[in-house]
Design a protein around this motif. Structure first.
Motif, short mmCIF file in Angstrom:
data_model
loop_
_atom_site.label_atom_id
_atom_site.label_comp_id
_atom_site.label_asym_id
_atom_site.label_seq_id
_atom_site.Cartn_x
_atom_site.Cartn_y
_atom_site.Cartn_z
N CYS A 26 0.79 -1.24 0.03
CA CYS A 26 -0.04 -0.02 -0.03
C CYS A 26 0.84 1.40 -0.06
O CYS A 26 0.28 2.24 -0.33
CB CYS A 26 -1.14 -0.13 1.08
SG CYS A 26 -0.25 0.13 2.71
N ILE A 56 -8.69 -0.95 3.11
CA ILE A 56 -9.61 -1.63 2.19
C ILE A 56 -9.56 -1.64 1.04
O ILE A 56 -9.87 -2.68 0.15
CB ILE A 56 -11.02 -1.23 2.79
CG1 ILE A 56 -12.20 -2.23 2.50
CG2 ILE A 56 -11.35 0.30 2.31
CD1 ILE A 56 -12.34 -3.49 3.33
N GLU A 57 -9.03 -0.51 0.23
CA GLU A 57 -9.14 -0.52 -1.42
C GLU A 57 -8.00 -1.47 -1.64
O GLU A 57 -8.10 -2.35 -2.82
CB GLU A 57 -8.48 0.78 -1.74
CG GLU A 57 -9.49 2.03 -1.41
CD GLU A 57 -9.21 2.36 0.04
OE1 GLU A 57 -8.27 2.22 0.68
OE2 GLU A 57 -9.98 2.89 0.51
N VAL A 58 -6.88 -1.78 -1.11
CA VAL A 58 -5.93 -2.98 -1.44
C VAL A 58 -6.38 -4.09 -1.12
O VAL A 58 -6.26 -4.96 -1.78
CB VAL A 58 -4.55 -2.69 -0.51
CG1 VAL A 58 -3.73 -3.67 -0.89
CG2 VAL A 58 -3.97 -1.52 -0.83
N GLU A 60 -9.59 -5.10 -1.19
CA GLU A 60 -10.71 -5.34 -2.45
C GLU A 60 -10.23 -5.78 -3.51
O GLU A 60 -10.56 -6.75 -4.20
CB GLU A 60 -11.49 -4.05 -2.59
CG GLU A 60 -12.47 -3.74 -1.20
CD GLU A 60 -13.29 -2.33 -1.30
OE1 GLU A 60 -13.03 -1.50 -2.15
OE2 GLU A 60 -14.08 -2.42 -0.72
N ARG A 61 -9.04 -5.17 -3.78
CA ARG A 61 -8.46 -5.60 -5.20
C ARG A 61 -7.75 -7.15 -5.12
O ARG A 61 -7.81 -7.84 -6.07
CB ARG A 61 -7.15 -4.67 -5.54
CG ARG A 61 -7.64 -3.27 -6.08
CD ARG A 61 -6.35 -2.62 -6.78
NE ARG A 61 -5.14 -2.46 -5.90
CZ ARG A 61 -4.86 -1.36 -5.26
NH1 ARG A 61 -5.55 -0.20 -5.59
NH2 ARG A 61 -3.90 -1.30 -4.49
N SER A 83 1.62 3.47 -6.57
CA SER A 83 0.23 3.19 -6.49
C SER A 83 -0.64 4.19 -5.27
O SER A 83 -1.55 4.35 -5.56
CB SER A 83 0.06 1.67 -6.27
OG SER A 83 -1.34 1.37 -5.94
N GLY A 87 -3.20 6.33 -6.94
CA GLY A 87 -4.50 5.69 -6.61
C GLY A 87 -4.73 4.41 -7.63
O GLY A 87 -5.74 4.04 -7.67
N ALA A 89 -4.75 1.13 -9.75
CA ALA A 89 -4.90 0.02 -9.19
C ALA A 89 -3.71 -0.89 -9.66
O ALA A 89 -3.24 -1.81 -8.73
CB ALA A 89 -6.41 -0.79 -9.59
#
Length: 101
Positions: A26, A56-58, A60-61, A83, A87, A89
């Motif tokens: 991250c 959470i974004e990491v 979720e990917r 990244s 942002g 992906a």
């Protein structure tokens, strides 16, 4: 000390011996507190990060919980910072990042 990518680690000047690294997933600054050394997920994103996990974004990917891990190569560090800064992906280097630091 755990060997990390050049430029990603230091010890805090307060004398605690806490290592500071860059998370390879991250791009956040992460900390290895002496009291957590040897634990299952020893790296934390800060004093109040109890989970030791990426945002959470990491997750979720990835589709799964992602623990903070320190970058151990310059390329890992560069991809994570790129990244996190824009942002995007997909993993990419700072050289091709659309919003460099």
């Amino acid at each position: 000390m755990i060997p990390l990518a050049e430029g990603t680690y230091t010890q805090l000047a307060d004398g605690s011996g806490t290592q500071v690294a860059t998370c390879r997933h991250c791009g956040h600054h992460i900390y290895l507190y002496l009291r957590l050394a040897g634990s299952r997920n020893p790296w934390r994103g800060g004093e109040y990060d109890e989970t030791g996990r990426c945002p959470i974004e990491v997750e979720e990917r990835a589709g799964t919980p992602v623990p903070h891990d320190p970058a151990v190569t310059f390329a890992e560090r560069e991809r994570a910072i790129a990244s996190a800064s824009c942002g995007t992906a997909y993993e990419h280097s700072l050289a091709v990042c659309s919003t460099p630091l």
